[in-house]
Design a protein around this motif. Structure first.
Motif, PDB file in Angstrom:
ATOM      1  N   PHE A 117       0.827  -1.207   0.000  1.00  0.00           N
ATOM      2  CA  PHE A 117       0.000   0.000   0.000  1.00  0.00           C
ATOM      3  C   PHE A 117       0.864   1.261   0.000  1.00  0.00           C
ATOM      4  O   PHE A 117       0.628   2.194  -0.757  1.00  0.00           O
ATOM      5  CB  PHE A 117      -0.920  -0.014   1.225  1.00  0.00           C
ATOM      6  N   GLN A 118       1.885   1.262   0.859  1.00  0.00           N
ATOM      7  CA  GLN A 118       2.777   2.413   0.925  1.00  0.00           C
ATOM      8  C   GLN A 118       3.513   2.623  -0.399  1.00  0.00           C
ATOM      9  O   GLN A 118       3.663   3.755  -0.873  1.00  0.00           O
ATOM     10  CB  GLN A 118       3.773   2.227   2.066  1.00  0.00           C
ATOM     11  N   SER A 121       1.137   4.040  -2.972  1.00  0.00           N
ATOM     12  CA  SER A 121       0.844   5.442  -2.672  1.00  0.00           C
ATOM     13  C   SER A 121       2.019   6.333  -3.039  1.00  0.00           C
ATOM     14  O   SER A 121       1.845   7.422  -3.603  1.00  0.00           O
ATOM     15  CB  SER A 121       0.501   5.603  -1.189  1.00  0.00           C
ATOM     16  N   THR A 124       2.192   6.975  -6.693  1.00  0.00           N
ATOM     17  CA  THR A 124       1.181   7.919  -7.165  1.00  0.00           C
ATOM     18  C   THR A 124       1.602   9.364  -6.915  1.00  0.00           C
ATOM     19  O   THR A 124       1.385  10.245  -7.753  1.00  0.00           O
ATOM     20  CB  THR A 124      -0.171   7.639  -6.482  1.00  0.00           C
ATOM     21  N   LEU A 160      -4.366  10.569  -5.943  1.00  0.00           N
ATOM     22  CA  LEU A 160      -4.354   9.560  -4.885  1.00  0.00           C
ATOM     23  C   LEU A 160      -5.723   9.490  -4.207  1.00  0.00           C
ATOM     24  O   LEU A 160      -6.251   8.398  -3.960  1.00  0.00           O
ATOM     25  CB  LEU A 160      -3.280   9.889  -3.854  1.00  0.00           C
ATOM     26  N   GLN A 163      -8.084   7.650  -6.375  1.00  0.00           N
ATOM     27  CA  GLN A 163      -7.885   6.197  -6.326  1.00  0.00           C
ATOM     28  C   GLN A 163      -8.545   5.591  -5.096  1.00  0.00           C
ATOM     29  O   GLN A 163      -9.038   4.467  -5.121  1.00  0.00           O
ATOM     30  CB  GLN A 163      -6.381   5.880  -6.313  1.00  0.00           C
ATOM     31  N   TRP A 164      -8.539   6.337  -4.009  1.00  0.00           N
ATOM     32  CA  TRP A 164      -9.158   5.863  -2.765  1.00  0.00           C
ATOM     33  C   TRP A 164     -10.649   6.154  -2.716  1.00  0.00           C
ATOM     34  O   TRP A 164     -11.300   5.893  -1.717  1.00  0.00           O
ATOM     35  CB  TRP A 164      -8.467   6.511  -1.565  1.00  0.00           C
TER      36      TRP A 164
END
Length: 224
Positions: A117-118, A121, A124, A160, A163-164
């Motif tokens: 995940f990091q 992110s 991005t 970002l 995307q979330w």
């Protein structure tokens, strides 16, 4: 009592019966003048539940002493209990080890997912991460630098959030009807449905409210 213990006690009683030519429990019951249930209890490791008189009658029919009869089945019962405790302890240890293994696997999986995940992110917002400190330094050197030139640098952050699936609630300066579920008053009072102005946007992720939009009542000067 487990099946192994029952079979063991059954065989022990059968051996004692054979020594005195008694063929089955029915015959032993008649010889000892005790209920057949008492003999079944011995097979099930429950000799301690028999009365002293019943034990004495059975011992006499089997031509053994009372002490010998009791010790035979009590010792067997004790050994079975020890065996059962050992088996239970081993099973518990195995369960604990399996639980610890699963916990470790879950922890490793969580760490792996967090790292992924990091990494995603960071990829991005890479351009913002690399350019923003330079832009901030430039503003410090030249306060008159047009802020509009910095807006493009914020686009990775916006990407970002997209995307979330994080969306804004209203926009700054927008006038809308007050809804206490999504709006927070910065000052004054307002009733649901009254006109308010957005001072700071709020955010939600799908149906989940993250931050309420901060608003203030629309005054006459605002309307003019």
């Amino acid at each position: 009592m487990n099946q192994y213990s029952y079979e063991t006690n059954k065989q022990l009683l059968q051996d004692l019966m054979q020594q005195v030519d008694i063929s089955d429990l029915e015959e032993l019951s008649q010889e000892a003048n005790v209920a057949r249930l008492q003999l079944i209890r011995i097979q099930r490791g429950l000799i301690r539940n028999l009365s002293v008189d019943a034990i004495a009658r059975i011992a006499k029919a089997l031509n053994v002493s009372i002490d010998s009869l009791v010790e035979t089945f009590v010792e067997q019962s004790t050994e079975n209990t020890k065996l059962q405790k050992t088996e239970n302890r081993d099973a518990l240890t195995a369960c604990q080890q399996e639980y610890q293994k699963l916990q470790q696997e879950m922890l490793e999986q969580q760490e792996f997912l967090e790292a992924e995940f990091q990494q995603a992110s960071l990829e991005t917002i890479e351009s913002w991460l690399l350019q923003w400190p330079t832009a901030v330094a430039a503003v410090h050197k030249n306060p008159q630098l047009p802020a509009e030139r910095l807006l493009s640098l914020v686009k990775p952050i916006e990407q970002l959030l997209k995307q979330w699936d994080i969306k804004t609630i209203a926009s700054v300066g927008e006038e809308l009807f007050y809804d206490p579920q999504y709006h927070q008053l910065l000052k004054g009072t307002a009733e649901p449905g009254e006109l308010v102005k957005v001072r700071y946007v709020g955010y939600k992720q799908e149906d989940k409210l993250l931050y309420k939009a901060k608003v203030s009542p629309v005054e006459i000067s605002d309307e003019g």
